[in-house]
Design a protein around this motif. Structure first.
Motif, PDB file in Angstrom:
ATOM      1  N   LEU A   1       1.410  -9.267 -10.255  1.00 18.66           N
ATOM      2  CA  LEU A   1       2.252  -8.183 -10.732  1.00 18.66           C
ATOM      3  C   LEU A   1       1.748  -7.766 -12.109  1.00 18.66           C
ATOM      4  O   LEU A   1       1.567  -8.610 -13.002  1.00 18.66           O
ATOM      5  N   ASP A   2       1.478  -6.477 -12.269  1.00 14.70           N
ATOM      6  CA  ASP A   2       1.043  -5.938 -13.557  1.00 14.70           C
ATOM      7  C   ASP A   2       2.266  -5.489 -14.341  1.00 14.70           C
ATOM      8  O   ASP A   2       3.053  -4.654 -13.855  1.00 14.70           O
TER       9      ASP A   2
ATOM     10  N   ARG B   1      -1.070  -5.450 -21.718  1.00 15.90           N
ATOM     11  CA  ARG B   1      -0.793  -5.393 -20.289  1.00 15.90           C
ATOM     12  C   ARG B   1      -1.060  -6.779 -19.712  1.00 15.90           C
ATOM     13  O   ARG B   1      -2.104  -7.369 -19.969  1.00 15.90           O
ATOM     14  N   GLY B   2      -0.102  -7.288 -18.988  1.00 14.03           N
ATOM     15  CA  GLY B   2      -0.240  -8.618 -18.415  1.00 14.03           C
ATOM     16  C   GLY B   2      -0.295  -8.573 -16.903  1.00 14.03           C
ATOM     17  O   GLY B   2       0.274  -7.667 -16.273  1.00 14.03           O
ATOM     18  N   ARG B   3      -0.970  -9.534 -16.338  1.00 13.10           N
ATOM     19  CA  ARG B   3      -1.033  -9.679 -14.881  1.00 13.10           C
ATOM     20  C   ARG B   3      -0.644 -11.115 -14.537  1.00 13.10           C
ATOM     21  O   ARG B   3      -1.336 -12.068 -14.906  1.00 13.10           O
TER      22      ARG B   3
ATOM     23  N   VAL C   1      -5.708  11.510  15.799  1.00 16.83           N
ATOM     24  CA  VAL C   1      -5.333  11.211  14.409  1.00 16.83           C
ATOM     25  C   VAL C   1      -3.827  11.000  14.324  1.00 16.83           C
ATOM     26  O   VAL C   1      -3.045  11.805  14.837  1.00 16.83           O
ATOM     27  N   VAL C   2      -3.442   9.899  13.692  1.00 12.52           N
ATOM     28  CA  VAL C   2      -2.024   9.581  13.473  1.00 12.52           C
ATOM     29  C   VAL C   2      -1.831   9.309  11.979  1.00 12.52           C
ATOM     30  O   VAL C   2      -2.610   8.581  11.365  1.00 12.52           O
ATOM     31  N   GLN C   3      -0.794   9.878  11.406  1.00 15.14           N
ATOM     32  CA  GLN C   3      -0.500   9.663   9.985  1.00 15.14           C
ATOM     33  C   GLN C   3       0.467   8.492   9.834  1.00 15.14           C
ATOM     34  O   GLN C   3       1.454   8.388  10.552  1.00 15.14           O
ATOM     35  N   ARG C   4       0.179   7.610   8.865  1.00 15.00           N
ATOM     36  CA  ARG C   4       1.025   6.440   8.602  1.00 15.00           C
ATOM     37  C   ARG C   4       1.511   6.489   7.151  1.00 15.00           C
ATOM     38  O   ARG C   4       0.734   6.765   6.239  1.00 15.00           O
ATOM     39  N   ALA C   5       2.781   6.187   6.954  1.00 14.87           N
ATOM     40  CA  ALA C   5       3.337   6.036   5.605  1.00 14.87           C
ATOM     41  C   ALA C   5       3.410   4.552   5.278  1.00 14.87           C
ATOM     42  O   ALA C   5       3.925   3.756   6.079  1.00 14.87           O
ATOM     43  N   LEU C   6       2.887   4.168   4.116  1.00 20.04           N
ATOM     44  CA  LEU C   6       2.797   2.754   3.745  1.00 20.04           C
ATOM     45  C   LEU C   6       3.373   2.556   2.345  1.00 20.04           C
ATOM     46  O   LEU C   6       3.574   3.505   1.588  1.00 20.04           O
ATOM     47  N   THR C   7       3.609   1.300   2.018  1.00 16.81           N
ATOM     48  CA  THR C   7       4.063   0.918   0.680  1.00 16.81           C
ATOM     49  C   THR C   7       3.069  -0.058   0.084  1.00 16.81           C
ATOM     50  O   THR C   7       2.777  -1.092   0.694  1.00 16.81           O
ATOM     51  N   ALA C   8       2.544   0.282  -1.080  1.00 15.52           N
ATOM     52  CA  ALA C   8       1.580  -0.583  -1.764  1.00 15.52           C
ATOM     53  C   ALA C   8       2.299  -1.409  -2.822  1.00 15.52           C
ATOM     54  O   ALA C   8       3.187  -0.914  -3.516  1.00 15.52           O
ATOM     55  N   THR C   9       1.921  -2.686  -2.932  1.00 13.22           N
ATOM     56  CA  THR C   9       2.519  -3.574  -3.937  1.00 13.22           C
ATOM     57  C   THR C   9       1.618  -3.774  -5.139  1.00 13.22           C
ATOM     58  O   THR C   9       1.959  -4.524  -6.048  1.00 13.22           O
ATOM     59  N   GLY C  10       0.461  -3.120  -5.146  1.00  8.99           N
ATOM     60  CA  GLY C  10      -0.458  -3.257  -6.264  1.00  8.99           C
ATOM     61  C   GLY C  10      -1.816  -2.725  -5.881  1.00  8.99           C
ATOM     62  O   GLY C  10      -1.980  -2.070  -4.834  1.00  8.99           O
ATOM     63  N   SER C  11      -2.799  -2.987  -6.711  1.00  8.69           N
ATOM     64  CA  SER C  11      -4.156  -2.524  -6.438  1.00  8.69           C
ATOM     65  C   SER C  11      -5.151  -3.612  -6.796  1.00  8.69           C
ATOM     66  O   SER C  11      -4.866  -4.502  -7.607  1.00  8.69           O
ATOM     67  N   GLN C  12      -6.319  -3.516  -6.166  1.00  7.96           N
ATOM     68  CA  GLN C  12      -7.396  -4.464  -6.439  1.00  7.96           C
ATOM     69  C   GLN C  12      -8.729  -3.813  -6.092  1.00  7.96           C
ATOM     70  O   GLN C  12      -8.962  -3.451  -4.940  1.00  7.96           O
ATOM     71  N   ASP C  13      -9.585  -3.676  -7.100  1.00  5.17           N
ATOM     72  CA  ASP C  13     -10.951  -3.183  -6.887  1.00  5.17           C
ATOM     73  C   ASP C  13     -10.987  -1.922  -6.019  1.00  5.17           C
ATOM     74  O   ASP C  13     -11.568  -1.898  -4.931  1.00  5.17           O
TER      75      ASP C  13
END
Length: 387
Positions: free
Chosen positions: A48-49, A286-288, A322-334
């Motif tokens: 968690l950032d 900023r902490g991780r 083609v199918v569209q998907r809605a997603l939830t991201a909990t963070g990022s990496q590279d």
């Protein structure tokens, strides 16, 4: 006249054939080629950032314990000092006089004790022949009073010596000394409110990281359900205000025990080694925080669209469409979004030709790769083997 009628009839027949043949001759465009990658869950650190602020692990305000005139300033501001280093000297004349007086009082009290003891011992030997028991008891009480007075004089003498030692004001901790708030000649009072200076310990340094309670509850729930494999120790890393990654890893000092009424965040304190003094109290960072490890999907950021609410959408291939998907991201990496759910192993994620497709279109998936820099590249095809 007959020739004219035949000509008009032939033209109409030709027009009818052209209209009928139109749909048959029109060509349907071929399916669009799209670059895809096959998604598989993989273990990723659950982090968690969060924002944070540095605080001193130790900081002390230097105040005088006796009053007097400042006669010397014995340290250089901004330099490291050790515990016990003298910082200020107060003119000791008053305290030295008090020591001399207290010492003379001790000598006088010792003389009184000796006299009272001699009288008591003489009377005790003459009980029945020259002294009564009542006289002995009175002399015993006088001796006790003299010994008590001596103990009081000795205590005052020790206190006066202690106050004399307090005329040299020393630092109780090791750290960096601030500028002095007084100059030579200033009058100070015992235990005054205003500090003469402060000493701050910078190594190690502590950082308060503010974690939203809602996100922390989500982490706890993931741990309970087995989605998150907890780390043996809770650690954190820092990013400086300049954007530089701080090398040291911090250890948890104190977990948060309450939620801020104004921010809805929980304050967690971590301790970091700070030998070069790069972090100073009050600095924003900023902490991780690393809570453990979980199996998630990594979605290239170039293959997703993110709205103002934080939700992301992607395009996938299902049954050639083609199918569209809605997603939830909990963070990022590279250059990837971390997506814990909403996808299945083997999902074909479209990473190329996104501007030329729309949901429902028929497409042909073509394998592609996404580099560490997030750039999409076609996957080299193996050349057919010849005889």
């Amino acid at each position: 006249m007959k020739c004219g009628k035949r000509s008009r009839s032939a033209t109409m027949v030709a027009a009818v054939f052209m209209v009928m043949a139109g749909p048959v001759l029109a060509q349907t465009p071929p399916p669009q080629n799209v670059g895809v990658i096959e998604l598989q869950p993989q273990p990723v650190a659950r982090v968690l950032d969060v924002p944070g602020r540095a605080v001193a692990s130790e900081e002390v305000a230097i105040r005088p314990r006796v009053g007097g005139i400042i006669s010397e300033i014995l340290y250089r501001p901004g330099t490291p000092i050790d515990a016990g280093t003298p910082m200020f000297r107060i003119d000791p004349l008053v305290q030295q006089a008090a020591v001399t007086q207290a010492q003379s009082n001790v000598v006088s009290a010792e003389a009184v004790v000796r006299q009272a003891r001699t009288s008591f011992e003489r009377a005790e030997r003459l009980v029945g022949s020259g002294a009564t028991q009542a006289e002995v008891d009175n002399l015993r009480a006088t001796l006790d009073q003299a010994e008590a007075a001596l103990a009081g004089a000795q205590s005052r003498f020790q206190m006066s010596e202690l106050e004399l030692s307090w005329t040299t004001v020393s630092s109780p901790i090791s750290g960096i000394a601030s500028l002095a708030s007084v100059t030579v000649g200033d009058l100070v009072a015992a235990n005054q409110q205003a500090a003469l200076a402060t000493v701050t310990r910078l190594d190690p340094i502590e950082v308060d990281l503010l974690e939203p309670a809602v996100r922390l509850q989500r982490v706890v729930e993931e741990s309970r359900t087995g989605q998150l494999r907890q780390a043996d120790e809770l650690t954190a890393t820092l990013t400086l205000e300049s954007g530089r990654q701080y090398e040291a890893r911090g250890e948890l000092v104190a977990p948060g025990t309450s939620v801020s009424m104004s921010t809805g965040a929980i304050e967690m304190r971590f301790r970091f080694e700070n030998p070069e003094g790069l972090i100073i109290p009050g600095m924003f960072l900023r902490g991780r925080i690393v809570f453990g490890e979980s199996d998630v999907f990594l979605v290239p950021q170039t293959a997703a669209r993110r709205d103002q609410t934080g939700a992301i959408t992607v395009m996938v291939v299902e049954d050639g469409h083609v199918v569209q998907r809605a997603l939830t991201a909990t963070g990022s990496q590279d250059h990837h979004w971390i997506v814990p759910e909403g996808l299945e192993p083997g999902t074909l994620l479209i990473v190329d030709a996104l501007s030329r497709i729309a949901p429902g279109m028929e497409v042909v998936p073509v394998p592609a790769t996404v580099g560490e820099d997030g750039v999409v590249r076609p996957t080299p095809q193996e050349a057919p083997s010849g005889n």
